[in-house]
Scaffold this motif. Structure first.
Motif, PDB file in Angstrom:
ATOM      1  N   MET A  56     131.239  70.754  32.638  1.00 53.12           N
ATOM      2  CA  MET A  56     130.885  70.008  33.328  1.00 53.12           C
ATOM      3  C   MET A  56     130.100  68.597  33.503  1.00 53.12           C
ATOM      4  SD  MET A  56     133.446  71.247  36.516  1.00 53.12           S
ATOM      5  CE  MET A  56     134.660  72.457  36.612  1.00 53.12           C
ATOM      6  N   TYR A  57     128.865  68.834  33.567  1.00 55.52           N
ATOM      7  CA  TYR A  57     127.623  68.506  33.895  1.00 55.52           C
ATOM      8  C   TYR A  57     127.585  67.294  32.541  1.00 55.52           C
ATOM      9  CZ  TYR A  57     123.467  66.100  34.523  1.00 55.52           C
ATOM     10  OH  TYR A  57     121.722  64.956  34.784  1.00 55.52           O
ATOM     11  N   ILE A  58     127.191  67.739  31.266  1.00 54.73           N
ATOM     12  CA  ILE A  58     127.436  67.240  30.039  1.00 54.73           C
ATOM     13  C   ILE A  58     128.570  66.501  29.770  1.00 54.73           C
ATOM     14  CG2 ILE A  58     127.267  67.752  27.256  1.00 54.73           C
ATOM     15  CD1 ILE A  58     125.670  70.368  28.221  1.00 54.73           C
ATOM     16  N   GLY A  59     129.752  66.659  29.982  1.00 55.27           N
ATOM     17  CA  GLY A  59     130.661  65.992  30.043  1.00 55.27           C
ATOM     18  C   GLY A  59     130.583  64.667  30.792  1.00 55.27           C
ATOM     19  N   LEU A  60     130.362  65.165  31.766  1.00 51.95           N
ATOM     20  CA  LEU A  60     130.433  63.962  32.494  1.00 51.95           C
ATOM     21  C   LEU A  60     129.261  62.621  32.376  1.00 51.95           C
ATOM     22  CD1 LEU A  60     131.193  61.924  35.160  1.00 51.95           C
ATOM     23  CD2 LEU A  60     129.368  63.912  37.143  1.00 51.95           C
ATOM     24  N   LYS A  61     128.379  62.996  31.727  1.00 54.62           N
ATOM     25  CA  LYS A  61     127.538  61.874  31.077  1.00 54.62           C
ATOM     26  C   LYS A  61     127.341  61.726  29.843  1.00 54.62           C
ATOM     27  CE  LYS A  61     123.467  62.598  34.092  1.00 54.62           C
ATOM     28  NZ  LYS A  61     123.341  61.673  34.989  1.00 54.62           N
ATOM     29  N   LEU A  62     128.250  62.171  28.989  1.00 56.90           N
ATOM     30  CA  LEU A  62     128.614  61.717  27.846  1.00 56.90           C
ATOM     31  C   LEU A  62     129.565  60.991  28.470  1.00 56.90           C
ATOM     32  CD1 LEU A  62     127.683  64.887  25.108  1.00 56.90           C
ATOM     33  CD2 LEU A  62     126.723  62.612  26.086  1.00 56.90           C
ATOM     34  N   MET A  63     131.286  61.184  28.846  1.00 57.00           N
ATOM     35  CA  MET A  63     132.358  60.530  28.614  1.00 57.00           C
ATOM     36  C   MET A  63     132.707  60.034  29.685  1.00 57.00           C
ATOM     37  SD  MET A  63     134.338  63.115  25.905  1.00 57.00           S
ATOM     38  CE  MET A  63     133.206  64.537  26.816  1.00 57.00           C
ATOM     39  N   GLY A  64     131.771  59.947  30.965  1.00 56.18           N
ATOM     40  CA  GLY A  64     131.826  59.484  32.215  1.00 56.18           C
ATOM     41  C   GLY A  64     132.774  60.629  32.889  1.00 56.18           C
ATOM     42  N   PHE A  65     133.689  60.227  33.841  1.00 53.04           N
ATOM     43  CA  PHE A  65     134.514  60.568  35.215  1.00 53.04           C
ATOM     44  C   PHE A  65     135.513  62.028  33.978  1.00 53.04           C
ATOM     45  CE2 PHE A  65     138.341  61.236  38.021  1.00 53.04           C
ATOM     46  CZ  PHE A  65     137.352  61.953  38.952  1.00 53.04           C
ATOM     47  N   VAL A  66     135.912  61.098  32.832  1.00 55.53           N
ATOM     48  CA  VAL A  66     137.120  62.172  32.546  1.00 55.53           C
ATOM     49  C   VAL A  66     136.210  63.254  31.601  1.00 55.53           C
ATOM     50  CG1 VAL A  66     138.546  61.059  30.283  1.00 55.53           C
ATOM     51  CG2 VAL A  66     138.211  60.163  31.713  1.00 55.53           C
ATOM     52  N   GLY A  67     135.177  63.409  31.514  1.00 53.28           N
ATOM     53  CA  GLY A  67     134.972  64.411  31.228  1.00 53.28           C
ATOM     54  C   GLY A  67     134.278  65.228  31.770  1.00 53.28           C
ATOM     55  N   PHE A  68     134.171  64.763  32.989  1.00 56.92           N
ATOM     56  CA  PHE A  68     134.331  65.880  33.976  1.00 56.92           C
ATOM     57  C   PHE A  68     135.379  67.415  33.778  1.00 56.92           C
ATOM     58  CE2 PHE A  68     133.944  67.108  38.545  1.00 56.92           C
ATOM     59  CZ  PHE A  68     131.712  66.820  38.751  1.00 56.92           C
ATOM     60  N   PHE A  69     136.814  66.894  33.314  1.00 53.65           N
ATOM     61  CA  PHE A  69     137.565  67.628  33.133  1.00 53.65           C
ATOM     62  C   PHE A  69     137.486  68.350  31.544  1.00 53.65           C
ATOM     63  CE2 PHE A  69     138.634  64.882  36.675  1.00 53.65           C
ATOM     64  CZ  PHE A  69     139.097  65.750  37.887  1.00 53.65           C
ATOM     65  N   ILE A  70     137.260  67.016  30.934  1.00 56.12           N
ATOM     66  CA  ILE A  70     137.425  67.552  29.248  1.00 56.12           C
ATOM     67  C   ILE A  70     136.136  68.574  28.916  1.00 56.12           C
ATOM     68  CG2 ILE A  70     137.373  66.247  26.992  1.00 56.12           C
ATOM     69  CD1 ILE A  70     138.782  64.105  27.890  1.00 56.12           C
ATOM     70  N   GLY A  71     135.208  68.509  29.600  1.00 53.60           N
ATOM     71  CA  GLY A  71     134.541  69.493  29.348  1.00 53.60           C
ATOM     72  C   GLY A  71     133.866  70.744  29.170  1.00 53.60           C
ATOM     73  N   PRO A  72     135.110  71.079  30.038  1.00 55.45           N
ATOM     74  CA  PRO A  72     135.190  73.170  30.036  1.00 55.45           C
ATOM     75  C   PRO A  72     136.262  72.886  29.055  1.00 55.45           C
ATOM     76  CG  PRO A  72     135.395  72.109  31.799  1.00 55.45           C
ATOM     77  CD  PRO A  72     135.097  71.178  31.292  1.00 55.45           C
ATOM     78  N   ILE A  73     137.844  72.129  28.215  1.00 56.53           N
ATOM     79  CA  ILE A  73     138.213  72.221  27.131  1.00 56.53           C
ATOM     80  C   ILE A  73     137.634  72.684  26.213  1.00 56.53           C
ATOM     81  CG2 ILE A  73     140.237  71.716  26.899  1.00 56.53           C
ATOM     82  CD1 ILE A  73     141.137  70.068  29.370  1.00 56.53           C
ATOM     83  N   ILE A  74     136.918  71.298  26.054  1.00 53.92           N
ATOM     84  CA  ILE A  74     135.859  70.904  24.213  1.00 53.92           C
ATOM     85  C   ILE A  74     135.275  72.492  24.456  1.00 53.92           C
ATOM     86  CG2 ILE A  74     134.264  70.325  23.334  1.00 53.92           C
ATOM     87  CD1 ILE A  74     135.379  67.392  24.802  1.00 53.92           C
ATOM     88  N   LEU A  75     134.950  73.150  25.625  1.00 61.04           N
ATOM     89  CA  LEU A  75     133.580  74.259  25.831  1.00 61.04           C
ATOM     90  C   LEU A  75     134.736  75.443  25.499  1.00 61.04           C
ATOM     91  CD1 LEU A  75     131.109  75.790  25.853  1.00 61.04           C
ATOM     92  CD2 LEU A  75     131.311  76.411  28.308  1.00 61.04           C
ATOM     93  N   LEU A  76     136.091  75.117  25.708  1.00 60.82           N
ATOM     94  CA  LEU A  76     136.853  76.529  26.042  1.00 60.82           C
ATOM     95  C   LEU A  76     137.365  76.377  24.230  1.00 60.82           C
ATOM     96  CD1 LEU A  76     138.711  78.993  27.389  1.00 60.82           C
ATOM     97  CD2 LEU A  76     139.948  76.779  27.444  1.00 60.82           C
ATOM     98  N   VAL A  77     137.715  75.542  24.094  1.00 59.76           N
ATOM     99  CA  VAL A  77     137.731  75.342  22.345  1.00 59.76           C
ATOM    100  C   VAL A  77     136.905  76.184  21.833  1.00 59.76           C
ATOM    101  CG1 VAL A  77     138.808  73.577  20.749  1.00 59.76           C
ATOM    102  CG2 VAL A  77     139.589  73.292  22.921  1.00 59.76           C
ATOM    103  N   ILE A  78     135.416  75.867  21.414  1.00 59.58           N
ATOM    104  CA  ILE A  78     134.393  75.861  20.572  1.00 59.58           C
ATOM    105  C   ILE A  78     134.706  77.660  21.295  1.00 59.58           C
ATOM    106  CG2 ILE A  78     132.136  76.160  20.248  1.00 59.58           C
ATOM    107  CD1 ILE A  78     131.997  73.114  21.363  1.00 59.58           C
ATOM    108  N   VAL A  79     134.011  78.028  22.150  1.00 61.00           N
ATOM    109  CA  VAL A  79     134.506  79.496  22.986  1.00 61.00           C
ATOM    110  C   VAL A  79     135.619  80.514  21.920  1.00 61.00           C
ATOM    111  CG1 VAL A  79     134.675  81.622  24.018  1.00 61.00           C
ATOM    112  CG2 VAL A  79     132.357  79.272  24.722  1.00 61.00           C
ATOM    113  N   THR A  80     136.403  80.358  22.065  1.00 62.16           N
ATOM    114  CA  THR A  80     138.009  80.743  21.357  1.00 62.16           C
ATOM    115  C   THR A  80     137.804  80.655  19.627  1.00 62.16           C
ATOM    116  OG1 THR A  80     139.153  79.572  22.827  1.00 62.16           O
ATOM    117  CG2 THR A  80     140.587  80.226  21.002  1.00 62.16           C
TER     118      THR A  80
END
Length: 349
Positions: free
Chosen positions: A312-336
């Motif tokens: 969430m923190y990295i997504g917030l820093k890289l993509m702004g407020f939207v990254g707060f939600f997209i960050g965990p999804i991207i990490l989940l895709v990588i883990v999958t």
């Protein structure tokens, strides 16, 4: 050496990577309504299949589910355009006065602090608080200025068109998901198709589970908040509980992100009775969240709390407020991808 690299597989991979980069850089920013509709249609596909099994027709199952979603959106839109917006504008109008009241109340608090702390410390603290309160008052007044309101009104036609495109695309995607799957399967190897299907099921199940849990928890929070506010501010209980419910959907912040500052405001301005009621409501909301969240959320998301917080923190820093939600999804895709074997990690250092 160069000819060995120019194999059909490598050329196809390079073209795919190039098209992906071009898509994310040029196409995605202007296709957010369509991409959002596609993602939502894929997430809703399990519900469509279950309904189709009962009704016997995909067309009618999609129509029934789509009508329910449309009804919910219309009710929310009505509440937002009438009650919530009106309450926000009324709050914005009175906020400068509330800030002035808070400044006066802080002056009396400063007198008590002078008896406990050195004068240099209290003077420095008072300057910072005064600057913060004044800047908050001025920024709110500027934010709701005539120019900003005019700019927002000028954006309404574009927002309405984007909303209509999203709704139409959602209905069409919900109908066409089986054909899209057949098309993808036709143009991919069987191993690639089933690996991609495994990845999608893992990601969609986790994301849908996360969203479902968040909505259930926020609805429970709204019920308790509405009941509590009926004993505190009965005239605005519905609007304030809806606003707190929406804020509760935000990660980390939660409902107490509003009730705790509100409690401090009432305490500083001298309304101790209201402050005590709000403090009790804040404690109750915090406790019920901590008790219900593990049971409702469970372990279906697939990410640990620490990994979720970091993403969430990295997504917030890289993509702004939207990254707060997209960050965990991207990490989940990588883990999958790693768990499915699409990304090899069998190396040692």
């Amino acid at each position: 050496m160069f000819k060995r690299l120019l194999t059909k597989k490598n050329i196809t991979l390079m073209i795919f990577i190039l098209l992906t980069i071009l898509f994310f850089y040029f196409i995605l920013p202007i296709s957010i309504p369509i991409v959002s509709a596609l993602i939502l249609a894929l997430v809703l596909e399990p519900a469509v299949r279950k309904l189709e099994f009962k009704i016997g027709s995909r067309k009618w199952s999609v129509t029934a589910l789509y009508s329910g979603i449309l009804l919910i959106l219309l009710v929310l839109l009505y509440l937002i355009l009438t009650k919530v917006v009106e309450a926000l504008f009324d709050f914005a109008k009175t906020l400068p006065t509330k800030a002035d009241t808070l400044i006066d109340a802080w002056s009396s608090v400063e007198v008590n602090l002078n008896q406990l702390l050195p004068s240099s410390v209290t003077a420095s603290l008072n300057d910072e608080v005064q600057k913060f309160l004044l800047s908050m008052r001025d920024s709110i007044a500027d934010y709701f200025s005539v120019q900003n309101i005019t700019n927002f009104v000028s954006m309404l036609p574009e927002l309405i068109i984007s909303g209509l495109v999203f709704l139409v695309a959602l209905f069409l995607f919900m109908l066409e998901v089986p054909r899209m799957k057949q098309l993808i399967r036709k143009h991919t190897y069987e191993k690639t198709y089933y690996r991609g299907l495994l990845i999608w099921k893992k990601v969609s199940t986790s994301v849908f589970g996360m969203l479902r849990a968040a909505v259930i928890l926020s609805f429970i929070t709204w019920v308790f908040t509405f009941i509590g506010l009926l004993f505190i501010v009965p005239e605005n209980a519905l609007v304030l509980s809806l606003i707190i419910c929406i804020v509760d959907l935000l990660p980390i912040i939660g409902a107490t992100g509003i009730t705790i500052p509100w409690t401090l405001y009432e305490l500083i301005t001298g309304d101790n009775v209201t402050a005590i009621k709000l403090a009790l409501l804040s404690v109750f909301l915090l406790v019920q969240r901590k008790v219900l969240e593990p049971k409702i959320m469970g372990n279906g998301v697939g990410l640990s709390p620490l990994a979720t917080l970091i993403s969430m923190y990295i997504g917030l820093k890289l993509m702004g407020f939207v990254g707060f939600f997209i960050g965990p999804i991207i990490l989940l895709v990588i883990v999958t991808f790693i768990e499915s074997g699409a990304i090899k990690t069998d190396f040692k250092i």
